[in-house]
Motif scaffolding. Structure first.
Motif, PDB file in Angstrom:
ATOM      1  N   ALA A  52       0.711  -1.038  -0.088  1.00  0.00           N
ATOM      2  CA  ALA A  52       0.024  -0.132   0.094  1.00  0.00           C
ATOM      3  C   ALA A  52       0.789   1.272  -0.036  1.00  0.00           C
ATOM      4  N   ASP A  53       0.137   2.206  -0.205  1.00  0.00           N
ATOM      5  CA  ASP A  53       1.070   3.659   0.115  1.00  0.00           C
ATOM      6  C   ASP A  53       1.550   3.889   1.431  1.00  0.00           C
ATOM      7  N   ASP A  54       0.683   3.368   2.606  1.00  0.00           N
ATOM      8  CA  ASP A  54       1.234   3.493   3.988  1.00  0.00           C
ATOM      9  C   ASP A  54       0.635   2.378   4.685  1.00  0.00           C
ATOM     10  N   GLY A  92      -2.953  -0.106   4.352  1.00  0.00           N
ATOM     11  CA  GLY A  92      -2.594  -1.568   4.245  1.00  0.00           C
ATOM     12  C   GLY A  92      -3.226  -2.203   5.007  1.00  0.00           C
ATOM     13  N   ARG A  93      -3.334  -1.666   6.525  1.00  0.00           N
ATOM     14  CA  ARG A  93      -3.912  -2.404   7.446  1.00  0.00           C
ATOM     15  C   ARG A  93      -5.426  -2.584   7.303  1.00  0.00           C
ATOM     16  N   GLN A  94      -5.846  -1.375   6.758  1.00  0.00           N
ATOM     17  CA  GLN A  94      -7.556  -1.108   6.654  1.00  0.00           C
ATOM     18  C   GLN A  94      -7.742  -2.378   5.435  1.00  0.00           C
ATOM     19  N   ALA A  95      -6.894  -2.588   4.287  1.00  0.00           N
ATOM     20  CA  ALA A  95      -7.294  -3.692   3.312  1.00  0.00           C
ATOM     21  C   ALA A  95      -7.220  -4.649   3.916  1.00  0.00           C
ATOM     22  N   THR A 117       4.376  -0.018   2.725  1.00  0.00           N
ATOM     23  CA  THR A 117       5.010   0.367   1.345  1.00  0.00           C
ATOM     24  C   THR A 117       5.902  -0.858   0.870  1.00  0.00           C
ATOM     25  N   ALA A 118       6.122  -0.785  -0.431  1.00  0.00           N
ATOM     26  CA  ALA A 118       6.792  -1.740  -0.975  1.00  0.00           C
ATOM     27  C   ALA A 118       8.281  -2.204  -0.236  1.00  0.00           C
ATOM     28  N   ASP A 119       8.937  -0.989   0.195  1.00  0.00           N
ATOM     29  CA  ASP A 119      10.190  -1.055   0.843  1.00  0.00           C
ATOM     30  C   ASP A 119       9.848  -1.846   2.199  1.00  0.00           C
ATOM     31  N   GLN A 120       8.790  -1.341   2.753  1.00  0.00           N
ATOM     32  CA  GLN A 120       8.416  -1.952   4.292  1.00  0.00           C
ATOM     33  C   GLN A 120       8.104  -3.417   4.225  1.00  0.00           C
ATOM     34  N   VAL A 121       7.452  -3.769   2.909  1.00  0.00           N
ATOM     35  CA  VAL A 121       7.151  -5.177   3.060  1.00  0.00           C
ATOM     36  C   VAL A 121       8.323  -5.910   2.475  1.00  0.00           C
ATOM     37  N   GLY A 122       9.178  -5.502   1.793  1.00  0.00           N
ATOM     38  CA  GLY A 122      10.255  -6.157   1.341  1.00  0.00           C
ATOM     39  C   GLY A 122      11.355  -6.127   2.537  1.00  0.00           C
ATOM     40  N   GLU A 123      11.212  -5.444   3.508  1.00  0.00           N
ATOM     41  CA  GLU A 123      12.133  -5.411   4.496  1.00  0.00           C
ATOM     42  C   GLU A 123      11.782  -6.636   5.602  1.00  0.00           C
TER      43      GLU A 123
END
Length: 333
Positions: A236-238, A242-245, A271-277
């Motif tokens: 998500a964008d943040d 993402g948690r809402q989805a 975000t993509a970076d956070q998920v990747g991490e």
């Protein structure tokens, strides 16, 4: 289409809870082909009678001629829903039609509405379900090798006719889902892979250690068992959006809020970076085949998540290379 050191797969949205009102389930074939083109190395389907969905083995049979190189997997198949000898025939047929691309992750079901009522529908006892699962897998392997009889404690068959032989000698690899101590020990003793969904990477580290210790005690090597991970993902964008989805997804799929689901299952968003991490932490913990379940509630959103998830594949491959480098330097397998 295996990525060196790391496989990234995706769970197909075969359940009606993941379809919008106008969605056509036949689009799942194109979804699988698109995932293969994007570089995913596996396509998995799950199995249940709790909510309407395309039956797992039917979906894999449809994907076999429509794809070329991806692994086709179950995550996880519930063998107690099916007659064991007939299932051995079905799995061998899919392995044959796919040219040896099938992987079968199995489970025994869980307490509550995801387990005991399904055993009642299958006219099987809830008791000794794990022993029944292990014997079912042993029966499959015997049938795949051409056995005419099988005599276990629970399953006993004589006069088994000649059955379809799978593409590969010995049949497709069989993985076990679950992270209870007994499941870890059983994985190490007799299964070809481990597909858990622990909420914390540290749990994955300790679980994989126990699996490998059990394997060593059984005379097997760590390389005999694929360390996999089942994880729900929404990019998500943040984190808040993402948690809402994912909360909407958890309520539609499990009838529970996200805050309850994430206590028992691996769930990653941001975000993509956070998920990747976050996924890289599981890679560092030892996971080498990630199966991502995309947290979205219609096929258009599923396709968007598929495209975004695919962008993480190179980074996860790099993370696997970093994790494997110390072992190579130390001369360990």
């Amino acid at each position: 289409m295996s990525i060196v050191g790391m496989d990234i797969g995706v769970l197909l949205p075969t359940g009606t809870a993941q379809w919008g009102p106008a969605d056509d389930p036949r689009e799942l074939i194109a979804f699988g082909r698109r995932a293969e083109l994007l570089g995913f190395s596996s396509l998995f389907v799950n199995d249940s009678l709790v909510s309407p969905r395309i039956e797992a083995l039917t979906m894999l049979a449809a994907l076999a001629p429509a794809t070329e190189a991806v692994t086709l997997g179950t995550g996880a198949l519930l063998p107690f829903l099916r007659r064991p000898v007939q299932t051995a025939q079905s799995l061998a047929s899919i392995d044959l039609l796919s040219g040896g691309r099938l992987t079968v992750a199995v489970g025994a079901g869980f307490p509550g509405r995801f387990g005991r009522p399904l055993y009642t529908l299958s006219e099987l006892p809830w008791e000794r379900r794990f022993a029944r699962l292990d014997e079912t897998v042993a029966l499959w392997r015997a049938v795949w090798d051409g056995a005419a009889s099988f005599h276990g404690e629970i399953l006993r068959f004589s006069g088994i006719p000649p059955m379809t032989r799978p593409f590969r000698a010995g049949g497709p690899p069989v993985w076990l889902g679950g992270a209870a101590p007994a499941a870890l020990a059983r994985t190490g003793r007799m299964y070809d892979g481990w597909l858990p969904y622990p909420p914390d990477p540290a749990e994955y580290t300790s679980g994989l250690r126990d699996v490998r210790e059990a394997a060593a005690a059984a005379g097997r090597s760590a390389g005999d068992i694929t360390p996999a991970l089942f994880v729900s993902v929404h990019i998500a964008d943040d984190i808040d959006s993402g948690r809402q989805a994912l909360d909407a997804y958890a309520r539609a799929t499990y009838g529970m809020p996200l805050e309850e689901l994430e206590k028992i299952q691996a769930v990653v968003t941001g975000t993509a970076d956070q998920v990747g991490e976050r996924l890289a932490q599981y890679v560092a913990a030892g996971a080498r085949h990630i199966v991502g379940r995309l947290g979205a509630l219609d096929l258009r959103s599923q396709r968007e998540q598929l495209e975004r998830f695919a962008e993480l594949i190179p980074a996860l491959r790099t993370a696997a290379g970093r994790a494997e480098a110390p072992d190579r330097e130390a001369g360990r397998p």
